[in-house]
Write a protein that holds these residues in place. Structure first.
Motif, PDB file in Angstrom:
ATOM      1  N   LEU A  86     -14.817   4.136   4.431  1.00  0.00           N
ATOM      2  CA  LEU A  86     -14.177   2.975   5.034  1.00  0.00           C
ATOM      3  C   LEU A  86     -14.277   1.767   4.103  1.00  0.00           C
ATOM      4  O   LEU A  86     -13.317   1.004   3.953  1.00  0.00           O
ATOM      5  N   ALA A  87     -15.422   1.597   3.451  1.00  0.00           N
ATOM      6  CA  ALA A  87     -15.561   0.493   2.499  1.00  0.00           C
ATOM      7  C   ALA A  87     -14.545   0.638   1.363  1.00  0.00           C
ATOM      8  O   ALA A  87     -13.941  -0.353   0.925  1.00  0.00           O
ATOM      9  N   GLN A  88     -14.336   1.868   0.900  1.00  0.00           N
ATOM     10  CA  GLN A  88     -13.363   2.086  -0.169  1.00  0.00           C
ATOM     11  C   GLN A  88     -11.943   1.771   0.309  1.00  0.00           C
ATOM     12  O   GLN A  88     -11.154   1.151  -0.418  1.00  0.00           O
ATOM     13  N   ARG A  89     -11.614   2.163   1.537  1.00  0.00           N
ATOM     14  CA  ARG A  89     -10.290   1.838   2.071  1.00  0.00           C
ATOM     15  C   ARG A  89     -10.100   0.321   2.138  1.00  0.00           C
ATOM     16  O   ARG A  89      -9.026  -0.209   1.800  1.00  0.00           O
ATOM     17  N   LEU A  90     -11.132  -0.382   2.555  1.00  0.00           N
ATOM     18  CA  LEU A  90     -11.039  -1.839   2.656  1.00  0.00           C
ATOM     19  C   LEU A  90     -10.871  -2.476   1.283  1.00  0.00           C
ATOM     20  O   LEU A  90     -10.148  -3.469   1.136  1.00  0.00           O
ATOM     21  N   LEU A 124       0.814  -1.221   0.000  1.00  0.00           N
ATOM     22  CA  LEU A 124       0.000   0.000   0.000  1.00  0.00           C
ATOM     23  C   LEU A 124       0.847   1.269   0.000  1.00  0.00           C
ATOM     24  O   LEU A 124       0.303   2.376   0.072  1.00  0.00           O
ATOM     25  N   GLY A 125       2.158   1.110  -0.056  1.00  0.00           N
ATOM     26  CA  GLY A 125       3.039   2.279  -0.050  1.00  0.00           C
ATOM     27  C   GLY A 125       3.453   2.723   1.334  1.00  0.00           C
ATOM     28  O   GLY A 125       3.897   3.855   1.514  1.00  0.00           O
ATOM     29  N   ASN A 126       3.332   1.847   2.322  1.00  0.00           N
ATOM     30  CA  ASN A 126       3.711   2.134   3.709  1.00  0.00           C
ATOM     31  C   ASN A 126       3.079   3.424   4.241  1.00  0.00           C
ATOM     32  O   ASN A 126       3.779   4.380   4.602  1.00  0.00           O
ATOM     33  N   PRO A 127       1.749   3.480   4.288  1.00  0.00           N
ATOM     34  CA  PRO A 127       1.094   4.699   4.781  1.00  0.00           C
ATOM     35  C   PRO A 127       1.459   5.029   6.214  1.00  0.00           C
ATOM     36  O   PRO A 127       1.440   6.206   6.614  1.00  0.00           O
ATOM     37  N   LEU A 167      -4.072   3.544   6.175  1.00  0.00           N
ATOM     38  CA  LEU A 167      -4.306   4.141   4.862  1.00  0.00           C
ATOM     39  C   LEU A 167      -5.213   5.358   4.982  1.00  0.00           C
ATOM     40  O   LEU A 167      -4.950   6.408   4.379  1.00  0.00           O
ATOM     41  N   HIS A 168      -6.266   5.229   5.766  1.00  0.00           N
ATOM     42  CA  HIS A 168      -7.209   6.334   5.929  1.00  0.00           C
ATOM     43  C   HIS A 168      -6.532   7.537   6.571  1.00  0.00           C
ATOM     44  O   HIS A 168      -6.673   8.670   6.082  1.00  0.00           O
ATOM     45  N   PHE A 169      -5.783   7.315   7.638  1.00  0.00           N
ATOM     46  CA  PHE A 169      -5.140   8.431   8.324  1.00  0.00           C
ATOM     47  C   PHE A 169      -4.125   9.130   7.417  1.00  0.00           C
ATOM     48  O   PHE A 169      -3.996  10.364   7.439  1.00  0.00           O
ATOM     49  N   ALA A 170      -3.408   8.359   6.612  1.00  0.00           N
ATOM     50  CA  ALA A 170      -2.445   8.960   5.688  1.00  0.00           C
ATOM     51  C   ALA A 170      -3.156   9.751   4.595  1.00  0.00           C
ATOM     52  O   ALA A 170      -2.730  10.861   4.234  1.00  0.00           O
ATOM     53  N   GLU A 171      -4.245   9.204   4.072  1.00  0.00           N
ATOM     54  CA  GLU A 171      -4.949   9.852   2.969  1.00  0.00           C
ATOM     55  C   GLU A 171      -5.625  11.154   3.400  1.00  0.00           C
ATOM     56  O   GLU A 171      -5.673  12.114   2.636  1.00  0.00           O
ATOM     57  N   VAL A 228     -21.107  -0.529  18.440  1.00  0.00           N
ATOM     58  CA  VAL A 228     -22.229  -0.647  17.517  1.00  0.00           C
ATOM     59  C   VAL A 228     -21.771  -0.817  16.079  1.00  0.00           C
ATOM     60  O   VAL A 228     -22.265  -1.659  15.347  1.00  0.00           O
ATOM     61  N   SER A 229     -20.800  -0.016  15.664  1.00  0.00           N
ATOM     62  CA  SER A 229     -20.413   0.031  14.256  1.00  0.00           C
ATOM     63  C   SER A 229     -18.905  -0.094  14.094  1.00  0.00           C
ATOM     64  O   SER A 229     -18.128   0.431  14.913  1.00  0.00           O
ATOM     65  N   TRP A 230     -18.495  -0.787  13.032  1.00  0.00           N
ATOM     66  CA  TRP A 230     -17.072  -0.858  12.686  1.00  0.00           C
ATOM     67  C   TRP A 230     -16.465   0.527  12.536  1.00  0.00           C
ATOM     68  O   TRP A 230     -15.270   0.725  12.780  1.00  0.00           O
ATOM     69  N   ARG A 231     -17.278   1.504  12.132  1.00  0.00           N
ATOM     70  CA  ARG A 231     -16.770   2.853  11.863  1.00  0.00           C
ATOM     71  C   ARG A 231     -16.255   3.546  13.124  1.00  0.00           C
ATOM     72  O   ARG A 231     -15.476   4.496  13.031  1.00  0.00           O
ATOM     73  N   GLU A 232     -16.684   3.051  14.307  1.00  0.00           N
ATOM     74  CA  GLU A 232     -16.215   3.622  15.568  1.00  0.00           C
ATOM     75  C   GLU A 232     -14.723   3.394  15.771  1.00  0.00           C
ATOM     76  O   GLU A 232     -14.073   4.131  16.513  1.00  0.00           O
ATOM     77  N   ARG A 233     -14.190   2.365  15.140  1.00  0.00           N
ATOM     78  CA  ARG A 233     -12.793   2.005  15.390  1.00  0.00           C
ATOM     79  C   ARG A 233     -11.814   2.976  14.737  1.00  0.00           C
ATOM     80  O   ARG A 233     -10.661   3.073  15.176  1.00  0.00           O
ATOM     81  N   ILE A 234     -12.229   3.643  13.685  1.00  0.00           N
ATOM     82  CA  ILE A 234     -11.343   4.541  12.938  1.00  0.00           C
ATOM     83  C   ILE A 234     -11.997   5.915  12.911  1.00  0.00           C
ATOM     84  O   ILE A 234     -12.964   6.139  12.183  1.00  0.00           O
ATOM     85  N   THR A 235     -11.500   6.824  13.737  1.00  0.00           N
ATOM     86  CA  THR A 235     -12.109   8.150  13.840  1.00  0.00           C
ATOM     87  C   THR A 235     -11.082   9.234  13.545  1.00  0.00           C
ATOM     88  O   THR A 235      -9.869   9.028  13.707  1.00  0.00           O
ATOM     89  N   VAL A 236     -11.573  10.378  13.135  1.00  0.00           N
ATOM     90  CA  VAL A 236     -10.747  11.578  12.977  1.00  0.00           C
ATOM     91  C   VAL A 236     -11.439  12.685  13.745  1.00  0.00           C
ATOM     92  O   VAL A 236     -12.595  13.013  13.474  1.00  0.00           O
ATOM     93  N   ASN A 237     -10.729  13.244  14.722  1.00  0.00           N
ATOM     94  CA  ASN A 237     -11.297  14.239  15.634  1.00  0.00           C
ATOM     95  C   ASN A 237     -12.641  13.770  16.177  1.00  0.00           C
ATOM     96  O   ASN A 237     -13.626  14.501  16.190  1.00  0.00           O
TER      97      ASN A 237
END
Length: 276
Positions: A103-107, A40-43, A133-137, A85-94
């Motif tokens: 998140l689906a696109q990152r996966l 993935l380019g070492n994000p 990947l998400h945090f880098a992007e 409740v949701s997988w989305r809770e695991r990856i947050t920004v602010n």
């Protein structure tokens, strides 16, 4: 590592993308995640990191750190597990959960980078790669990353120069995978420590403290062992003494939060000493 099945309809595409990797269970090791991140380019190399390990208190310390850093004006990624409740809770920004479609696109990007000729990454490794990947992007200023299991061989342990490594606490847990004694478990947790990089260590049992202190000395890590904060009569807490004391509201009660908040403040002070 527990997997929480989410009833949220927006999670269905995410669940469908993660399900194929669920059958691989929990398998500690760094080769698969390193191979995947390389594809993935070492994000992770583009994201300054605070790494948080420990038996208990990891989630609270991560929440404290992300909240304070966000209030200070930083764009903060936070990766935790499991979710409620949701997988989305695991990856947050602010503190905002990741959007389902993003998140689906990152996966999908992560899945496309998997080499079918090599051993498949686990579900946790796939999600961890998606977080990096998400945090880098999105260009976070730094990420607060919670260890999933152990430390030394956990999928989050792929950065050689963390801003600070934190071990919140340690007790006899996951001994089937981490080892039968507190010494064995401490060795695994201490795997998040990196040469010359600062560390903040919460209160540890004597048997575990001996192992962690030896590892700190071996790696020449400057370390802080904060004492628990003190609960004041007005419901606030105080960490430190004299002119350096910090008084703050602590809505979460319990002796463990006096420890967790002190560990978080010590980590923040370590960041401030580095110019943050």
């Amino acid at each position: 590592m527990p997997v929480v099945q989410s009833p949220v309809p927006s999670d269905q595409p995410i669940q469908a993308l993660l399900d194929p990797f669920g059958r691989f269970g929990v398998e500690l090791g760094l080769e698969r995640i390193q191979r995947l991140l390389g594809a993935l380019g070492n994000p992770q190399s583009r994201v300054p990191m605070v790494h948080v390990a420990g038996t208990n208190g990891k989630g609270s310390v991560c929440a404290y750190l992300a909240a304070v850093l966000g209030s200070a004006g930083y764009r903060v990624g936070r990766y935790t597990s499991p979710h409620l409740v949701s997988w989305r809770e695991r990856i947050t920004v602010n503190d905002a959960p990741s959007q389902a479609e993003i998140l689906a696109q990152r996966l999908r990007q992560v899945a496309a980078a998997i080499d079918p000729a090599q051993p498949s990454p686990t579900q946790f490794e796939v999600l961890t790669a998606a977080a990096w990947l998400h945090f880098a992007e999105v260009g976070v200023d730094l990420a607060v990353m919670e260890v999933g299991l152990g430390g030394r061989l956990d999928a989050t342990n792929v950065v050689d120069t963390p801003l600070v490594s934190v071990i919140t606490s340690l007790s006899r847990e996951h001994w089937q995978r981490l080892g039968p004694t507190l010494g064995h478990i401490a060795y695994e947790k201490a795997g998040v420590l990196k040469p010359g990089r600062p560390a903040v260590i919460g209160p540890l049992p004597p048997e575990a403290a001996v192992v962690v202190k030896a590892r700190l000395a071996e790696l020449t890590c400057p370390a802080v062992w904060p004492t628990p904060a003190v609960l004041l009569e007005n419901g606030q807490a105080r960490y430190g003494s004299g002119d350096d004391a910090i008084t703050y509201p602590l809505p979460l009660r319990g002796q463990h939060q006096l420890i967790n908040s002190a560990v978080a403040i010590a980590a923040l002070q370590t960041l401030r000493a580095q110019g943050w």
